[in-house]
Design an enzyme around this catalytic site. Structure first.
Site, short mmCIF file in Angstrom:
data_model
loop_
_atom_site.label_atom_id
_atom_site.label_comp_id
_atom_site.label_asym_id
_atom_site.label_seq_id
_atom_site.Cartn_x
_atom_site.Cartn_y
_atom_site.Cartn_z
N SER A 1 0.83 -1.20 0.00
CA SER A 1 0.00 0.00 0.00
C SER A 1 0.87 1.25 0.00
CB SER A 1 -0.89 -0.01 1.25
OG SER A 1 -1.47 1.26 1.48
N TYR B 1 -2.43 0.11 10.13
CA TYR B 1 -2.58 -0.61 8.86
C TYR B 1 -1.33 -0.44 8.01
CZ TYR B 1 -3.83 -1.25 3.97
OH TYR B 1 -3.83 -1.63 2.65
N LYS C 1 1.75 -3.24 6.62
CA LYS C 1 2.25 -3.38 5.25
C LYS C 1 3.76 -3.16 5.20
CE LYS C 1 -1.57 -4.21 2.96
NZ LYS C 1 -1.78 -5.51 2.27
#
Length: 220
Positions: free
Chosen positions: A42, A66, A70
């Protein structure tokens, strides 16, 4: 798991699912000598942009759990590649996928609470939601709302096909951005939807969402 706001509220859930799940997968791949992988990363791994547009050489950091999952997984994959050069790893840094296939067989209408902007816009337009909440109207952007790089899902899929060709060429560990290079604000997206559909999308500017940045778009 992929929702920025939810990751701030439930970080352990994200670390357990995303990171632990990946290490289990990599263990099994190693066990069965399957050493080719395309990883969906991402643009959140770039954190607060130091410059725009973002290229693959931009320093890595994160503003939310989040994004950290990643980034941690990217680091794990790079370590795996160093430890065993027979691995071929393509890391794709998604910006903001939107849309659906032209056939309409696979759309963008999730059963539960959406994690992306477009389903919120469409559900508001058809009356399933009273109004669209726009998180933050005071960012340093042209209209105060967040700016993102929205890439069509078919283009995203084609990026994966190209990745398989790189794996066939024994690429080692490589990273690529998947974006268009153009940033659009939330209000840009609302107005474009209204023009295309002929439907009004009522909205309300609410407080910023924790973990978000003002603008993020690729140098494709």
């Amino acid at each position: 798991l992929k929702a920025v706001g939810e990751s701030v509220a439930k970080p352990l859930k994200y670390y357990h699912n995303n990171i632990a799940g990946t290490t289990i997968l990599l263990d099994l791949m190693t066990k069965y000598d399957c050493k080719n992988i395309v990883f969906s990363s991402s643009a959140t791994v770039y954190g607060l942009p130091q410059y725009l547009p973002l290229n693959e050489e931009h320093p890595l950091s994160c503003t939310n759990p989040y994004g950290r999952t990643k980034l941690f997984i990217e680091e794990i994959l790079r370590d795996v590649a160093v430890s065993d050069p027979s691995w071929n790893i393509v890391i794709l840094r998604y910006f903001n996928p939107v849309g659906s296939h032209i056939s309409g067989r696979i759309g963008e209408d999730p059963n539960g609470l959406p994690n992306n902007l477009m389903p919120f816009i469409s559900q508001t337009a058809v009356g399933r939601r009273k109004c669209l909440n726009i998180f933050g109207g005071d960012y340093d952007t042209k209209d105060g709302t967040g700016v993102r790089d929205y890439i069509h899902v078919v283009d995203l899929a084609l990026g994966h096909v190209k990745s398989l060709a790189r794996i066939d060429a024994k690429c080692g560990c490589v990273m690529y951005n998947l974006g268009t290079g153009t940033g659009y604000s939330v209000l840009d997206m609302v107005k474009a939807f209204e023009e295309a559909s002929g439907k009004s999308v009522p909205y309300e500017i609410v407080a910023r969402r924790p973990g978000d940045v003002a603008a993020c778009y690729a140098d494709p």
